[in-house]
Design a protein around this motif. Structure first.
Motif, PDB file in Angstrom:
ATOM      1  N   LYS A 184       0.852  -1.185   0.000  1.00  0.00           N
ATOM      2  CA  LYS A 184       0.000   0.000   0.000  1.00  0.00           C
ATOM      3  C   LYS A 184       0.886   1.232   0.000  1.00  0.00           C
ATOM      4  O   LYS A 184       1.596   1.482   0.952  1.00  0.00           O
ATOM      5  CB  LYS A 184      -0.877   0.027   1.243  1.00  0.00           C
ATOM      6  CG  LYS A 184      -1.885  -1.094   1.466  1.00  0.00           C
ATOM      7  CD  LYS A 184      -1.553  -2.412   0.974  1.00  0.00           C
ATOM      8  CE  LYS A 184      -2.517  -3.500   1.376  1.00  0.00           C
ATOM      9  NZ  LYS A 184      -1.992  -4.804   1.110  1.00  0.00           N
ATOM     10  N   ASP A 244      -4.885  -1.785   4.881  1.00  0.00           N
ATOM     11  CA  ASP A 244      -5.887  -2.196   3.886  1.00  0.00           C
ATOM     12  C   ASP A 244      -6.884  -3.105   4.591  1.00  0.00           C
ATOM     13  O   ASP A 244      -6.962  -4.308   4.311  1.00  0.00           O
ATOM     14  CB  ASP A 244      -5.201  -2.918   2.723  1.00  0.00           C
ATOM     15  CG  ASP A 244      -6.156  -3.270   1.596  1.00  0.00           C
ATOM     16  OD1 ASP A 244      -7.301  -2.770   1.609  1.00  0.00           O
ATOM     17  OD2 ASP A 244      -5.764  -4.060   0.716  1.00  0.00           O
ATOM     18  N   SER A 247      -4.400  -7.671   5.001  1.00  0.00           N
ATOM     19  CA  SER A 247      -5.318  -6.583   5.360  1.00  0.00           C
ATOM     20  C   SER A 247      -4.869  -5.921   6.654  1.00  0.00           C
ATOM     21  O   SER A 247      -5.573  -5.946   7.651  1.00  0.00           O
ATOM     22  CB  SER A 247      -6.751  -7.111   5.511  1.00  0.00           C
ATOM     23  OG  SER A 247      -6.782  -8.236   6.370  1.00  0.00           O
TER      24      SER A 247
END
Length: 503
Positions: A2, A258, A268
């Motif tokens: 990210k 995320d 995540s």
């Protein structure tokens, strides 16, 4: 990975909480500097040679002494002469052995009444990593059991805008099992660890035997624990580079989050928001095994109170972790003295210990250009390890300490929470983290663990006896990276381990 900083704003808005930290683009940088930072922290694609400044994990603060047992105990190389003096005073207090009250050494009393250690260095041995009890060792002070019960209707945690910090301790034994006590009082009990073998077959057919721990308590001296008590073991973390981690802008950490796995890569990372006690505001957690503390000051104060039983301005509990169901503990004398300040460790004691913790350096990398290390680095990236163990950040230009400002650092962590699977789950929520989540631990200095700490035990409870075992315990979001490691040829696996050993 990210990378857009705008993701940080989206994550913050989605959380719906009022934050003390700016959610937008870094305000400390000009547009030109911002572009430069983004360029310099982008993941490399060239594994033919070391990256610029890769050997200096703490930037200008990197220490350059010989690799030995003292490698984690040097101050940042770019401190001023005056700051070196503050560091040394803080070091003396970090090493201080506290005594029970009353005592003739009035500036050193207040221990306990219940405690896990007599001083900071007792857990953070040589400023390094704690360990589970060695074979035949009766006592251990660098590992303990956290205790809590589900919050339920009697939720005693502090909450602001839906963010809750900490846990609800056991009604009798509090937030952690403390096996030591001052004279005239009994310790609470002892931690029991039972290991069973768990064989794992690698891609080349070789077998690695993991040890799977089970935790319980014995010899409880204050009655039974709650039926729904949850136990979670904790090792002391290394102390290096903490001030530089504190100086990473929250936006840059959040840029790697995320929580909904929008990228579909199975990773995540999630921020753990917590409540900073000094300001009573919501801040990004970044310290501790589950990122439950936002600042070094709050982490230090919590450790003083929980581990040693010493009160401070931030956590002013002179009876430490004693509960209402331990009246004998609450009847013991404390070390509070009006002439010395409003707690057992008032400022400047806590301020100096915090400064010491903020200014420990990070040792220089070794063998960064060695062919096997470069090959191992490429394997590390290819396996997906760098998705969570993010190599690089640039600290804020506005950091309080000039030594921390605008440094390119290499912690190899995103400082976010990740679901690590059933194998590592403690099934115990902590703040906003659930029972499967752990903060990505920084990897800098990991290759010097044995030199500094005299062992090679890893993970939150030391179950892994080497780095291979530590990697093979990864699950959940890290399952794909773990499987990629297990499938490597023996030579490439050795290269990857050589790369970790160089950190």
């Amino acid at each position: 990975m990210k990378t857009p900083l705008s993701i940080a704003l989206i994550v913050l808005l989605a959380s719906g909480v009022a934050l003390a930290e700016d959610a937008g683009v870094r305000s400390d940088l000009t547009p030109e500097d911002l572009a430069r930072v983004q360029r310099v922290t982008a993941p490399t694609t060239d594994f033919s040679k070391a990256e610029n400044f890769e050997a200096k994990p703490a930037g200008k603060g990197t220490t350059t002494f010989a690799a030995n047992a003292d490698s984690f105990s040097h101050f940042l190389d770019n401190l001023s002469f005056e700051q070196e003096g503050q560091f040394k005073l803080g070091n003396a207090l970090f090493r201080k052995i506290w005594v029970s009250s009353p005592s003739s050494t009035q500036a050193s009393d207040g221990l306990g009444p219940l405690f896990n250690a007599r001083g900071c260095q007792s857990c953070h041995i040589k400023d390094g990593r704690g360990h589970p009890p060695f074979e035949g060792q009766a006592e251990n002070v660098s590992m303990f059991l956290r205790l809590s019960v589900p919050p339920g209707e009697h939720d005693t945690r502090v909450g602001i805008d839906g963010v809750f910090a900490g846990e609800v301790g056991d009604p009798t034994y509090g937030g952690q099992l403390q096996d030591f006590a001052v004279p005239g009082l009994m310790g609470e009990g002892r931690m029991v660890i039972d290991y069973s073998d768990l064989p794992v077959t690698l891609g080349d057919g070789s077998v690695v035997t993991l040890r799977a721990p089970t935790y319980s308590v014995a010899d409880l001296n204050y009655g039974p624990m709650a039926e729904n008590v949850m136990l979670s073991p904790r090792l002391a973390n290394p102390m290096i580079g903490l001030g530089l981690v504190e100086a990473i802008p929250a936006q840059d950490i959040l840029a790697h989050a995320d929580p909904q796995d929008a990228e579909g890569d199975g990773i995540s990372g999630r921020a753990n928001w917590t409540i900073e006690p000094a300001s009573q505001s919501v801040m990004l957690g970044r310290f501790g095994w589950k990122a439950g503390k936002a600042t070094i000051a709050s982490q230090s104060a919590a450790a003083f109170a929980g581990d040693i039983g010493i009160s401070s301005p931030l956590v002013n509990t002179p009876f430490g972790d004693c509960t209402e169901n331990q009246p004998q503990c609450l009847a013991m004398p404390t070390g509070e003295q009006a002439r010395l300040g409003p707690s057992e460790a008032p400022d400047p004691v806590m301020a100096l210990v915090t400064f010491y913790s903020q200014t420990l350096g990070v040792p220089e990398r070794r063998d960064v250009d060695a062919p096997n290390v470069l090959a191992g680095k490429q394997a590390f990236y290819a396996a997906g390890c760098a998705s969570c163990h993010v190599p690089k950040f640039v600290t804020s230009r506005d950091a309080e300490n000039p030594a921390h400002r605008f440094q390119l650092i290499w912690p190899y962590s995103d400082f976010l929470l990740h679901d690590m699977g059933e194998g590592l789950a403690d099934h115990r929520p902590e703040g906003m983290a659930d029972g499967f989540e752990w903060r990505t631990p920084p990897l800098w200095g990991i290759g010097l663990t044995e030199a500094v700490s005299g062992h090679s035990f890893f993970l939150h409870d030391g179950r892994a006896r080497n780095l291979t075992e530590a990697i093979l315990w990864h699950g959940g979001e890290a399952q794909a990276a773990r499987d990629a490691f297990a499938a490597l040829s023996p030579a490439t696996r050795d290269d990857l381990l050589s790369f970790l050993g160089s950190l």
